[in-house]
Design an enzyme around this catalytic site. Structure first.
Site, PDB file in Angstrom:
ATOM      1  N   ARG A 118      16.734  -6.150  16.029  1.00 54.58           N
ATOM      2  CA  ARG A 118      17.186  -6.213  14.648  1.00 54.58           C
ATOM      3  C   ARG A 118      18.482  -5.405  14.641  1.00 54.58           C
ATOM      4  NH1 ARG A 118      13.283  -4.350   9.729  1.00 54.58           N
ATOM      5  NH2 ARG A 118      14.120  -2.370  10.404  1.00 54.58           N
ATOM      6  N   LYS A 140      14.250   3.115  -0.044  1.00 51.33           N
ATOM      7  CA  LYS A 140      14.984   1.861  -0.274  1.00 51.33           C
ATOM      8  C   LYS A 140      14.203   0.980  -1.252  1.00 51.33           C
ATOM      9  CE  LYS A 140      12.772   0.119   3.935  1.00 51.33           C
ATOM     10  NZ  LYS A 140      12.919  -0.044   5.389  1.00 51.33           N
ATOM     11  N   TYR A 180      -2.045 -24.982 -14.849  1.00 56.18           N
ATOM     12  CA  TYR A 180      -1.167 -26.029 -14.303  1.00 56.18           C
ATOM     13  C   TYR A 180      -1.818 -26.730 -13.114  1.00 56.18           C
ATOM     14  CZ  TYR A 180       2.937 -24.456 -16.932  1.00 56.18           C
ATOM     15  OH  TYR A 180       3.832 -24.144 -17.916  1.00 56.18           O
TER      16      TYR A 180
HETATM   17  C1  LIG Z   1      11.807   0.750   5.979  1.00 60.14           C
HETATM   18  C2  LIG Z   1      12.036   1.616   7.177  1.00 60.14           C
HETATM   19  C3  LIG Z   1      11.206   2.721   7.439  1.00 60.14           C
HETATM   20  C4  LIG Z   1       9.951   3.012   6.664  1.00 60.14           C
HETATM   21  O1  LIG Z   1       8.902   2.221   7.166  1.00 60.14           O
HETATM   22  P1  LIG Z   1       7.387   2.302   6.642  1.00 60.14           P
HETATM   23  O2  LIG Z   1       6.680   1.330   7.499  1.00 60.14           O
HETATM   24  O3  LIG Z   1       7.422   1.904   5.214  1.00 60.14           O
HETATM   25  O4  LIG Z   1       6.917   3.697   6.828  1.00 60.14           O
HETATM   26  C5  LIG Z   1      11.561   3.571   8.497  1.00 60.14           C
HETATM   27  N1  LIG Z   1      12.661   3.318   9.253  1.00 60.14           N
HETATM   28  C6  LIG Z   1      13.448   2.234   9.047  1.00 60.14           C
HETATM   29  C7  LIG Z   1      14.623   2.000   9.925  1.00 60.14           C
HETATM   30  C8  LIG Z   1      13.151   1.347   8.015  1.00 60.14           C
HETATM   31  O5  LIG Z   1      13.927   0.260   7.828  1.00 60.14           O
END
Ligand SMILES: *Cc1c(COP(=O)(O)O)cnc(C)c1O
Length: 364
Positions: A136, A41, A256
Site C-alpha cells: 500500500r 482519521k 420495498y
Molecule cells: C488506520 C491506521 C492505524 C489504526 O489502525 P487500527 O486497526 O484502527 O488500530 C494505524 N496505522 C495506520 C498507518 C493506519 O492507516
C-alpha cells in the site's frame, strides 16, 4: 451527560468518552514500554474528532494520526501543542499548509522525502513509512537502501514506521515476516525511533510495540477481527425511535421489493433510521435490533430514512427506542450481518443522529 433531544424522530448515538479513556489507559498498559499515539482519521472513526481528541489529550496523549491534511488543520485549531501526523502523501502544493499548521508528514516515497528536504528550515519532524509487505503506501525497502545513508542528516525523522497487513490474524505468517523485515529496516537507520503496530499489532505482543503504537479501533471499543470478543470497552451505542406500530399477517408484505412476508399474525415496528443515516442497507432481512435485551429481526429492506423490525412478542410502544448497537448488539455482530467489519459500521455513522457524549470523571 445527556442533552435535550432536538428531534423527536432522530436516532440517538451515544459516545462514551469514559470508555474511550479506559481503552486508552488499557493500551498504555499493554504497550507499557512504548508511547501511544491515537489514530483519529475519518472524524475519529465516525465518533467525532473534536471530543475524542480533547479527551485523549487530557489523558496525556501527545501524538495523533490523521489521513487528510485538512483533518490535521482542524485538529491543530484545538490542540496547539500536539504532534499531528498526516498519513496521506505529501505534495508540493500542500507544503505551505503543513508548515503553517505545524503538521508532520508521513513520507511515503523518495519523491516526498525530497519535497520535505527542500521545504526549508521551518519544517519539523517527519515519519518515514516503509512498505514491509502490504504493497500500500510506503517507501520500498530497495529505495530505502539508496536513501538511508544521507537521510538522518538531511531531515529530522521522528519515527520510521510500517503497517501490518494481517495483524488481526495472529497466526498469519506475514506478521513474523513483516516484523523481521521491519527489524532490518530499523537496522538501516540506527537510533531512529520506530512504530509498527495498530491495535491488532499491539495485541500481538511486546515484539511488535517498538517506540510508538498507533491504535485506532481499540480506542473506539472495536475488536480487531479474528481475536474474538473485544478486549476493549464499548464506546458507541445507537438507538432508533419507533415511529409507528402495525399489526400485520401473512396477507401483508413489508417494505420495498415486498421481500418480507410474515408467516402469520405479527406486530411490526417502523423505526426512524435508514441507510441515509449510515445504517447499512446490507442489514435488510438479516440484521437485528433489540428491545429490552430481546433480539428483534429486521423485516424487509432498509429504506433511506426508515426500516422495519418484527417485534412480535417484544413489548413496546410508539416512541420507544430500539437498540441497534449496544449491550445486546455489539458492532461486531452488525458487521457480520452486513458482510463487513466493525470499522465500516463505525465510519458510516452519519450526521443525522442526535449525538450524546458521556464525559464524566472530571473531564470537561
Ligand atoms: C488506520 C491506521 C492505524 C489504526 O489502525 P487500527 O486497526 O484502527 O488500530 C494505524 N496505522 C495506520 C498507518 C493506519 O492507516
Amino acid at each position: 451527560m445527556s442533552q435535550p433531544d432536538p428531534s423527536p424522530h432522530a436516532a440517538r448515538l451515544i459516545i462514551n468518552l469514559d470508555a474511550l479513556a479506559a481503552n486508552y489507559r488499557k493500551i498504555t498498559a499493554i504497550a507499557a514500554s512504548a508511547d501511544v499515539a491515537a489514530v483519529i482519521k475519518a472524524d475519529a472513526y465516525g465518533l467525532g474528532m473534536q471530543p475524542v481528541a480533547r479527551r485523549l489529550a487530557q489523558l496525556g496523549c501527545r501524538s495523533f494520526f490523521v489521513a487528510h491534511y485538512s483533518e490535521g488543520v482542524a485538529l491543530r485549531a484545538m490542540l496547539p501543542d500536539a504532534r499531528i501526523y498526516v498519513l496521506h502523501p505529501l505534495s508540493a502544493g500542500l507544503i505551505p499548509h503543513y508548515l503553517q499548521h505545524h503538521l508532520r508528514p508521513v513520507l511515503n516515497s523518495p519523491q516526498e522525502v525530497d519535497l520535505w528536504k527542500n521545504a526549508g528550515a521551518m519544517r519539523g519532524g517527519a515519519i518515514l513509512n516503509i512498505d514491509t509487505g502490504m504493497s500500500r503506501l510506503g517507501i520500498s525497502i530497495a529505495d530505502l537502501k539508496h536513501l538511508a545513508g544521507g537521510l538522518t542528516q538531511s531531515i529530522e525523522i521522528d519515527y520510521v514506521m510500517s503497517h501490518l497487513a494481517c495483524a488481526d490474524e495472529p497466526c498469519h505468517p506475514l506478521n513474523q515476516q513483516q516484523l523481521h523485515a521491519f527489524q532490518a529496516v530499523c537496522a538501516l537507520l540506527p537510533g531512529t525511533p520506530a512504530s509498527l503496530a495498530n491495535t491488532a499489532g499491539t495485541l500481538l505482543g511486546p515484539d511488535y510495540h517498538f517506540d510508538l503504537v498507533r491504535p485506532g479501533i481499540g480506542l473506539y471499543g472495536g475488536a480487531p477481527a479474528g481475536v474474538g470478543p473485544s478486549p476493549f470497552q464499548a464506546v458507541v451505542a445507537l438507538y432508533a425511535r419507533i415511529l409507528q406500530l402495525r399489526d400485520v399477517d401473512s396477507s401483508n408484505y413489508v417494505g420495498y421489493g415486498a421481500t418480507y412476508r410474515p408467516g402469520g399474525p405479527a406486530r411490526i415496528a417502523v423505526a426512524g433510521i435508514g441507510y441515509a443515516d449510515g445504517y447499512m442497507r446490507a442489514l435488510g432481512n438479516t440484521g437485528f435490533g433489540a428491545i429490552g435485551g430481546q433480539r428483534v429481526p429486521l423485516a424487509g429492506r432498509i429504506s433511506m430514512d426508515l426500516c422495519v423490525f418484527d417485534v412480535t412478542g417484544a413489548p413496546c410502544t410508539v416512541g420507544d427506542e430500539i437498540e441497534l448497537i449496544g449491550p445486546t448488539l455489539p458492532i461486531e455482530e452488525s458487521a457480520v450481518h452486513a458482510g463487513t467489519i466493525n470499522y465500516e459500521i463505525l465510519t458510516r455513522l452519519g450526521s443525522r443522529f442526535t449525538r450524546h457524549y458521556i464525559n464524566g470523571a472530571g473531564a470537561q
